[in-house]
Design an enzyme around this catalytic site. Structure first.
Site, PDB file in Angstrom:
ATOM      1  NE  ARG A  23      38.735  48.925  52.640  1.00  0.00           N
ATOM      2  CZ  ARG A  23      38.583  47.687  53.120  1.00  0.00           C
ATOM      3  NH1 ARG A  23      38.120  47.493  54.323  1.00  0.00           N
ATOM      4  NH2 ARG A  23      38.875  46.666  52.360  1.00  0.00           N
ATOM      5  NE  ARG A  27      33.327  47.608  58.153  1.00  0.00           N
ATOM      6  CZ  ARG A  27      33.968  46.453  57.960  1.00  0.00           C
ATOM      7  NH1 ARG A  27      33.386  45.321  58.229  1.00  0.00           N
ATOM      8  NH2 ARG A  27      35.209  46.448  57.498  1.00  0.00           N
ATOM      9  NE  ARG A  36      27.944  47.050  54.290  1.00  0.00           N
ATOM     10  CZ  ARG A  36      27.232  45.953  54.044  1.00  0.00           C
ATOM     11  NH1 ARG A  36      25.985  46.050  53.652  1.00  0.00           N
ATOM     12  NH2 ARG A  36      27.779  44.753  54.199  1.00  0.00           N
ATOM     13  CG  ASP A  73      35.932  45.789  47.418  1.00  0.00           C
ATOM     14  OD1 ASP A  73      36.129  46.179  48.585  1.00  0.00           O
ATOM     15  OD2 ASP A  73      36.459  44.744  46.963  1.00  0.00           O
ATOM     16  CE1 TYR A 149      40.500  38.985  49.724  1.00  0.00           C
ATOM     17  CE2 TYR A 149      41.984  40.267  48.348  1.00  0.00           C
ATOM     18  CZ  TYR A 149      41.448  39.973  49.592  1.00  0.00           C
ATOM     19  OH  TYR A 149      41.864  40.667  50.692  1.00  0.00           O
TER      20      TYR A 149
HETATM   21  O1  CP3 Z   1      39.142  53.599  50.894  1.00  0.00           O
HETATM   22  C1  CP3 Z   1      37.911  53.847  50.740  1.00  0.00           C
HETATM   23  O2  CP3 Z   1      37.248  54.460  51.581  1.00  0.00           O
HETATM   24  C2  CP3 Z   1      37.270  53.435  49.439  1.00  0.00           C
HETATM   25  C3  CP3 Z   1      36.632  52.186  49.448  1.00  0.00           C
HETATM   26  C4  CP3 Z   1      37.394  50.871  49.445  1.00  0.00           C
HETATM   27  C5  CP3 Z   1      36.785  49.688  49.919  1.00  0.00           C
HETATM   28  N1  CP3 Z   1      37.608  48.645  49.646  1.00  0.00           N
HETATM   29  C6  CP3 Z   1      35.480  49.628  50.578  1.00  0.00           C
HETATM   30  C7  CP3 Z   1      35.133  48.449  51.411  1.00  0.00           C
HETATM   31  C8  CP3 Z   1      38.653  50.514  48.935  1.00  0.00           C
HETATM   32  C9  CP3 Z   1      39.739  51.405  48.351  1.00  0.00           C
HETATM   33  C10 CP3 Z   1      38.759  49.101  49.052  1.00  0.00           C
HETATM   34  C11 CP3 Z   1      39.927  48.338  48.573  1.00  0.00           C
HETATM   35  C12 CP3 Z   1      40.043  46.916  48.922  1.00  0.00           C
HETATM   36  N2  CP3 Z   1      39.044  45.981  48.967  1.00  0.00           N
HETATM   37  C13 CP3 Z   1      41.282  46.251  49.170  1.00  0.00           C
HETATM   38  C14 CP3 Z   1      42.640  46.886  49.082  1.00  0.00           C
HETATM   39  C15 CP3 Z   1      42.921  47.821  50.201  1.00  0.00           C
HETATM   40  C16 CP3 Z   1      43.026  47.174  51.559  1.00  0.00           C
HETATM   41  O3  CP3 Z   1      42.264  47.610  52.440  1.00  0.00           O
HETATM   42  O4  CP3 Z   1      43.852  46.290  51.745  1.00  0.00           O
HETATM   43  C17 CP3 Z   1      40.981  44.901  49.424  1.00  0.00           C
HETATM   44  C18 CP3 Z   1      41.979  43.823  49.757  1.00  0.00           C
HETATM   45  C19 CP3 Z   1      39.568  44.731  49.287  1.00  0.00           C
HETATM   46  C20 CP3 Z   1      38.777  43.475  49.383  1.00  0.00           C
HETATM   47  C21 CP3 Z   1      37.795  43.519  50.490  1.00  0.00           C
HETATM   48  N3  CP3 Z   1      36.655  44.308  50.503  1.00  0.00           N
HETATM   49  C22 CP3 Z   1      37.814  42.796  51.697  1.00  0.00           C
HETATM   50  C23 CP3 Z   1      38.893  41.823  52.104  1.00  0.00           C
HETATM   51  C24 CP3 Z   1      36.674  43.162  52.418  1.00  0.00           C
HETATM   52  C25 CP3 Z   1      36.205  42.574  53.738  1.00  0.00           C
HETATM   53  C26 CP3 Z   1      37.006  43.081  54.881  1.00  0.00           C
HETATM   54  C27 CP3 Z   1      36.297  44.205  55.574  1.00  0.00           C
HETATM   55  O5  CP3 Z   1      36.969  45.232  55.869  1.00  0.00           O
HETATM   56  O6  CP3 Z   1      35.112  44.040  55.861  1.00  0.00           O
HETATM   57  C28 CP3 Z   1      35.978  44.144  51.674  1.00  0.00           C
HETATM   58  C29 CP3 Z   1      34.734  44.845  52.052  1.00  0.00           C
HETATM   59  C30 CP3 Z   1      34.783  46.334  52.078  1.00  0.00           C
HETATM   60  N4  CP3 Z   1      35.306  47.122  51.094  1.00  0.00           N
HETATM   61  C31 CP3 Z   1      34.246  47.179  53.093  1.00  0.00           C
HETATM   62  C32 CP3 Z   1      34.464  48.506  52.681  1.00  0.00           C
HETATM   63  C33 CP3 Z   1      34.031  49.753  53.380  1.00  0.00           C
HETATM   64  C34 CP3 Z   1      33.504  46.714  54.338  1.00  0.00           C
HETATM   65  C35 CP3 Z   1      32.164  46.217  53.921  1.00  0.00           C
HETATM   66  C36 CP3 Z   1      31.005  46.651  54.801  1.00  0.00           C
HETATM   67  O7  CP3 Z   1      30.749  47.861  54.933  1.00  0.00           O
HETATM   68  O8  CP3 Z   1      30.344  45.764  55.320  1.00  0.00           O
END
Ligand code: CP3
Length: 343
Positions: A23, A27, A36, A73, A149
């Site tokens: 990640r 943010r 964003r 994602d 999910y």
């Molecule tokens: O790692 C990176 O920088 C690459 C981008 C990346 C994102 N999601 C961007 C993201 C990666 C590799 C993921 C994987 C992901 N997405 C997983 C597996 C890894 C982990 O962290 O457990 C899972 C379970 C998801 C599903 C997901 N996406 C959730 C549960 C959420 C909401 C929770 C949160 O952190 O807000 C997201 C949204 C998400 N994916 C964000 C980002 C940067 C935040 C969204 C935003 O900017 O508002």
């Protein structure tokens, strides 16, 4: 030009371990928050190649990490399968629940890969801009985690809806897993063709499964994905992340053929060294909370990761994603300390 990150995946320990953070585009970076906001929705950010490539590169510019991970994602696969996927600000993902065998019977077998073309374009753009010594990582969610999910329609504290469906309707549940396996293979091969140098399979919720279910819903699908990718790309370098399944890691490594496993901060070092790092590279495993705390606690925790795993094949990383409230100065402190390592 060699990439230290890829060298480790190919079995060659580096004196200074390569480093990146799960990640890392996110943010905690003001430049991410700005883009964003400009993009509108989270999926618009993912599917606008110019923006997705830009946020992929932001953490590299700041910290000069050894790997960039494409900004996307794991839920883009359900989206390409025609499921409704939305990200509500502050609430996380929302999907149409796929919670009965009847609904599962309507699931498309094949994703519309045209919908994922912007991800491939973002990979091409990011690869073109990256220094040749820095690796670009493509990724997908593991079928079990994506299914949690899809079944629940949202994140849940214990993945109970998917666990229940797997017990009550194993054939219907296997139908979801099979669709995800086949489409993940094609998606990952597409990412390699678009410029990804390595792949990571995120199984964030592997740790809630009892061993027998872990074998069926986590290990076996990962094995099939890796076999399927390598049929088309024999040298593909693949990292598995069955988060929380620490005691079952030796079995996961043995069965799946991964080049590395990502481990979290609860791992027991001697077991990991003897039964996992002896076979594949280790990626991890700093507690993201100590990165928020900073100071002497952070220095000590970085040193512990290096002492525990630095003598073998190591990619330095966190044990899970960086949290939004993490101070940037603490990331800089961590990177400096890892790069000063004289192992
Ligand atoms: O790692 C990176 O920088 C690459 C981008 C990346 C994102 N999601 C961007 C993201 C990666 C590799 C993921 C994987 C992901 N997405 C997983 C597996 C890894 C982990 O962290 O457990 C899972 C379970 C998801 C599903 C997901 N996406 C959730 C549960 C959420 C909401 C929770 C949160 O952190 O807000 C997201 C949204 C998400 N994916 C964000 C980002 C940067 C935040 C969204 C935003 O900017 O508002």
């Amino acid at each position: 030009m060699t990439k230290p990150f890829i060298e480790v995946l190919a079995g060659k320990r580096q004196a200074v371990p390569p480093i990146w953070m799960m990640r890392q585009a996110g943010r905690y970076l003001p430049e991410y928050r700005a883009l964003r906001e400009k993009a509108g929705s989270f999926l618009d950010l993912c599917f606008t190649p110019e923006y997705a490539a830009e946020v992929t590169l932001q953490p590299i510019r700041r910290f000069n990490f050894d790997a960039a991970i494409i900004f996307s994602d794991i839920l883009v696969i359900p989206h390409a399968l025609g499921r409704s996927v939305r990200f509500e600000a502050g609430e996380g993902p929302r999907l149409d629940p796929l919670d009965t065998p009847e609904k599962v019977s309507t699931l498309a077998a094949k994703a519309d890969f045209g919908k994922l073309e912007p991800v491939y374009e973002a990979l091409r753009r990011a690869r073109a801009e990256l220094d040749p010594t820095i690796a670009l990582i493509g990724f997908c969610g593991a079928p079990w985690t994506v299914a949690t999910y899809m079944v629940a329609g949202q994140g849940t504290p214990d993945q109970a809806p998917a666990r229940m469906m797997a017990y009550r309707h194993p054939e219907a549940f296997a139908g979801i897993i099979d669709v995800l396996v086949e489409n993940s293979i094609q998606y990952l091969v597409g990412q390699l063709k678009a410029g990804a140098d390595a792949l990571q399979v995120f199984d964030t919720w592997a740790g809630v499964l009892p061993p027998r279910e872990f074998e069926r819903w986590s290990i076996e699908p990962a094995r099939r994905i890796i076999e399927g990718v390598r049929k088309q790309a024999p040298d593909a370098k693949i990292i598995g992340f069955p988060r929380g399944a620490t005691g079952l890691l030796p079995a996961y490594v043995e069965a799946t053929g991964v080049n590395a496993v990502s481990i979290d901060w609860t791992a027991e070092p001697s077991m990991i060294r003897e039964r996992v790092q002896s076979k594949v590279a280790i990626q991890g495993n700093l507690d993201p909370l100590v990165l928020i705390a900073g100071g002497a606690a952070l220095d000590r925790a970085v040193d512990e990761v290096l002492a525990n795993y630095g003598k073998g094949r190591l990619i330095f990383n966190l044990g899970h994603g960086i949290q939004p409230e993490t101070p940037i100065a603490h990331v800089e402190q961590m990177v400096r300390r890892v790069r000063d390592y004289e192992g």
